[in-house]
Scaffold this motif. Structure first.
Motif, PDB file in Angstrom:
ATOM      1  N   GLY A 155       0.822  -1.209   0.000  1.00 16.44           N
ATOM      2  CA  GLY A 155       0.000   0.000   0.000  1.00 16.44           C
ATOM      3  C   GLY A 155       0.849   1.250   0.000  1.00 16.44           C
ATOM      4  N   SER A 156       0.288   2.327  -0.554  1.00 16.57           N
ATOM      5  CA  SER A 156       0.981   3.620  -0.552  1.00 16.57           C
ATOM      6  C   SER A 156      -0.058   4.720  -0.720  1.00 16.57           C
ATOM      7  CB  SER A 156       1.997   3.700  -1.689  1.00 16.57           C
ATOM      8  OG  SER A 156       1.352   4.021  -2.911  1.00 16.57           O
ATOM      9  N   GLN A 180       2.144  -2.012  -6.476  1.00 22.78           N
ATOM     10  CA  GLN A 180       1.694  -0.888  -5.664  1.00 22.78           C
ATOM     11  C   GLN A 180       0.166  -0.751  -5.742  1.00 22.78           C
ATOM     12  OE1 GLN A 180       2.527   3.917  -5.188  1.00 22.78           O
ATOM     13  NE2 GLN A 180       2.828   2.977  -7.185  1.00 22.78           N
ATOM     14  N   VAL A 181      -0.444  -0.566  -4.572  1.00 22.97           N
ATOM     15  CA  VAL A 181      -1.886  -0.307  -4.496  1.00 22.97           C
ATOM     16  C   VAL A 181      -2.061   1.031  -3.787  1.00 22.97           C
ATOM     17  CG1 VAL A 181      -4.133  -1.137  -3.712  1.00 22.97           C
ATOM     18  CG2 VAL A 181      -2.334  -2.788  -4.317  1.00 22.97           C
ATOM     19  N   ASP A 192      -7.294  -3.269   4.483  1.00 20.99           N
ATOM     20  CA  ASP A 192      -7.085  -4.327   3.494  1.00 20.99           C
ATOM     21  C   ASP A 192      -6.037  -5.336   3.953  1.00 20.99           C
ATOM     22  OD1 ASP A 192      -9.047  -3.495   1.801  1.00 20.99           O
ATOM     23  OD2 ASP A 192      -7.718  -2.663   0.268  1.00 20.99           O
ATOM     24  N   ILE A 193      -5.077  -4.891   4.742  1.00 19.06           N
ATOM     25  CA  ILE A 193      -4.110  -5.837   5.311  1.00 19.06           C
ATOM     26  C   ILE A 193      -4.817  -6.759   6.299  1.00 19.06           C
ATOM     27  CG2 ILE A 193      -2.146  -6.036   6.898  1.00 19.06           C
ATOM     28  CD1 ILE A 193      -0.838  -3.719   5.482  1.00 19.06           C
ATOM     29  N   PHE A 194      -5.670  -6.187   7.138  1.00 14.87           N
ATOM     30  CA  PHE A 194      -6.413  -7.005   8.098  1.00 14.87           C
ATOM     31  C   PHE A 194      -7.315  -8.020   7.393  1.00 14.87           C
ATOM     32  CE2 PHE A 194      -6.228  -3.027  10.940  1.00 14.87           C
ATOM     33  CZ  PHE A 194      -5.006  -3.414  11.463  1.00 14.87           C
ATOM     34  N   ALA A 195      -7.812  -7.625   6.216  1.00 11.61           N
ATOM     35  CA  ALA A 195      -8.721  -8.504   5.459  1.00 11.61           C
ATOM     36  C   ALA A 195      -7.965  -9.410   4.487  1.00 11.61           C
ATOM     37  CB  ALA A 195      -9.743  -7.662   4.705  1.00 11.61           C
ATOM     38  N   ASP A 196      -6.632  -9.398   4.556  1.00 17.83           N
ATOM     39  CA  ASP A 196      -5.775 -10.210   3.675  1.00 17.83           C
ATOM     40  C   ASP A 196      -5.942  -9.875   2.196  1.00 17.83           C
ATOM     41  OD1 ASP A 196      -4.533 -11.696   5.731  1.00 17.83           O
ATOM     42  OD2 ASP A 196      -6.260 -13.037   5.868  1.00 17.83           O
ATOM     43  N   ARG A 197      -6.297  -8.632   1.913  1.00 18.26           N
ATOM     44  CA  ARG A 197      -6.371  -8.179   0.515  1.00 18.26           C
ATOM     45  C   ARG A 197      -5.105  -7.441   0.098  1.00 18.26           C
ATOM     46  NH1 ARG A 197     -11.880  -6.991   2.183  1.00 18.26           N
ATOM     47  NH2 ARG A 197     -11.215  -4.879   2.741  1.00 18.26           N
ATOM     48  N   LEU A 198      -4.237  -7.153   1.053  1.00 16.31           N
ATOM     49  CA  LEU A 198      -2.981  -6.434   0.820  1.00 16.31           C
ATOM     50  C   LEU A 198      -1.907  -7.090   1.662  1.00 16.31           C
ATOM     51  CD1 LEU A 198      -1.845  -3.769  -0.596  1.00 16.31           C
ATOM     52  CD2 LEU A 198      -2.129  -2.696   1.651  1.00 16.31           C
ATOM     53  N   THR A 199      -0.699  -7.220   1.091  1.00 16.49           N
ATOM     54  CA  THR A 199       0.367  -7.926   1.802  1.00 16.49           C
ATOM     55  C   THR A 199       1.036  -7.066   2.871  1.00 16.49           C
ATOM     56  OG1 THR A 199       0.865  -9.099  -0.269  1.00 16.49           O
ATOM     57  CG2 THR A 199       2.444  -9.326   1.537  1.00 16.49           C
ATOM     58  N   THR A 200       1.445  -5.841   2.492  1.00 19.56           N
ATOM     59  CA  THR A 200       2.299  -5.073   3.388  1.00 19.56           C
ATOM     60  C   THR A 200       2.210  -3.579   3.112  1.00 19.56           C
ATOM     61  OG1 THR A 200       4.579  -4.945   4.253  1.00 19.56           O
ATOM     62  CG2 THR A 200       4.327  -5.163   1.867  1.00 19.56           C
TER      63      THR A 200
END
Length: 322
Positions: A155-156, A180-181, A192-200
């Protein structure tokens, strides 16, 4: 023709007038523009410092949130304000420096349109993943990225943001591909990290720390040369083999160019005093923000050096100019 004596008298009068102005300043409320949205780290910094400044200067100080456009909405408003000492701006190194090398057109010139007043705070970043992620360490993340294109997403806040630059340095150093998202704010990225839709994401430590402490996030690395006291077990990027890796962001206070030198000096003195108080340091520590200690010319020199540093960093990375 103006005589030499008349010119001397006129010059002396102007100097005295300027001194009197600085001595009586301020006589009315001061506006403190911040490029940050309400409730974010930049907003909290403005309000913590603003409260102490108002008490010292015996005038109300009104915080005005002007987020948007990678900070350029608020910074532009600051640049176009009257240079009378009643318009302050709290902006970041990302907006004032990095944007210069990421955007083909800027609505202001950071070096010409502002007078630097004080380095207010420094905000370190931390690389985090979901605590339930199979990525347990920094090396696990690199291994995942090397397993195939697009295996890791990050994410950014868009091209040129601190998170984007941090990840871009990592991508180049390791020869890996990470997707990059972009998000409007890091809060959305964390969802989205909590929902496993984003890695880091490389996130501001003040935002991620509560989730790290609660066990929802796992910290893999600190994006600077030394560890953080609040995360003593988390290695720095330098320890992990990236010498000179430091993408700490700073917040600085500015006034529009043309503001009298006497008022700029007075504001610098007030910021120095405020940032040294136990109250401000305690409140900054709560959000893991390090108070600044540079004012006036020292801050201006520091900022110029940062321009040179970031110019070389951005030039070395594959970050599109917008």
């Amino acid at each position: 023709m103006i005589s030499k004596e008349s010119l001397c008298v006129t010059t002396a009068f102007l100097l005295l007038a300027g001194g009197a102005s600085a001595q009586t300043y301020p006589t009315r409320p001061i506006r403190f523009i911040t490029i940050a949205a309400p409730g974010t780290v930049g907003d909290i910094i403005a309000r913590v410092v603003g409260q102490e400044l108002a008490a010292r200067m015996q005038q109300p100080l009104v915080v005005e949130n002007r987020p948007g456009g990678s900070g350029m909405v608020g910074a532009t408003a600051g640049a176009r304000s009257a240079p009378d000492g009643y318009n302050l701006l709290l902006s970041t190194s990302g907006t004032m420096i990095v944007n210069t090398f990421v955007y083909s057109k800027m609505p202001f010139d950071s070096l010409k349109d502002f007078e630097p007043v004080a380095l207010v705070a420094s905000v370190p970043l931390v690389l985090v993943v979901n605590a339930s992620s199979p990525v347990k360490t920094f090396r696990d993340l690199i291994a995942m990225a090397k397993s195939g294109p697009g295996a890791v997403t990050y994410g950014s806040l868009g091209n040129g943001s601190t998170a984007n630059i941090s990840a871009s340095i990592l991508k180049k150093a390791e020869g890996v591909d990470m997707i990059q998202v972009p998000y409007k704010g890091t809060t959305d990225a964390l969802k989205d990290i909590f929902a496993d839709r984003l890695t880091t994401i490389f996130d501001f430590i003040g935002t991620s720390l509560p989730h790290i402490r609660s066990g929802k996030l796992r910290a893999l690395a600190v994006a600077r040369s030394k560890r953080l006291d609040v995360l003593p077990d988390v290695p720095s990027m330098e320890e992990l083999g990236y010498p000179g890796f430091d993408t700490t962001m700073f917040y600085g206070a500015y006034v529009p160019a043309g503001t009298s030198r006497a008022i700029v000096a007075r504001l610098g003195e007030e910021f120095r005093a405020v940032l040294g108080t136990a109250s401000v340091r305690e409140k900054f520590a709560a959000i893991v923000v390090e108070p600044g200690d540079l004012t006036g010319e020292r801050f201006a020199d520091y900022q110029k050096a940062q321009f040179g540093r970031w110019k070389e960093i951005i030039k070395s990375l594959d970050i599109p100019v917008e």
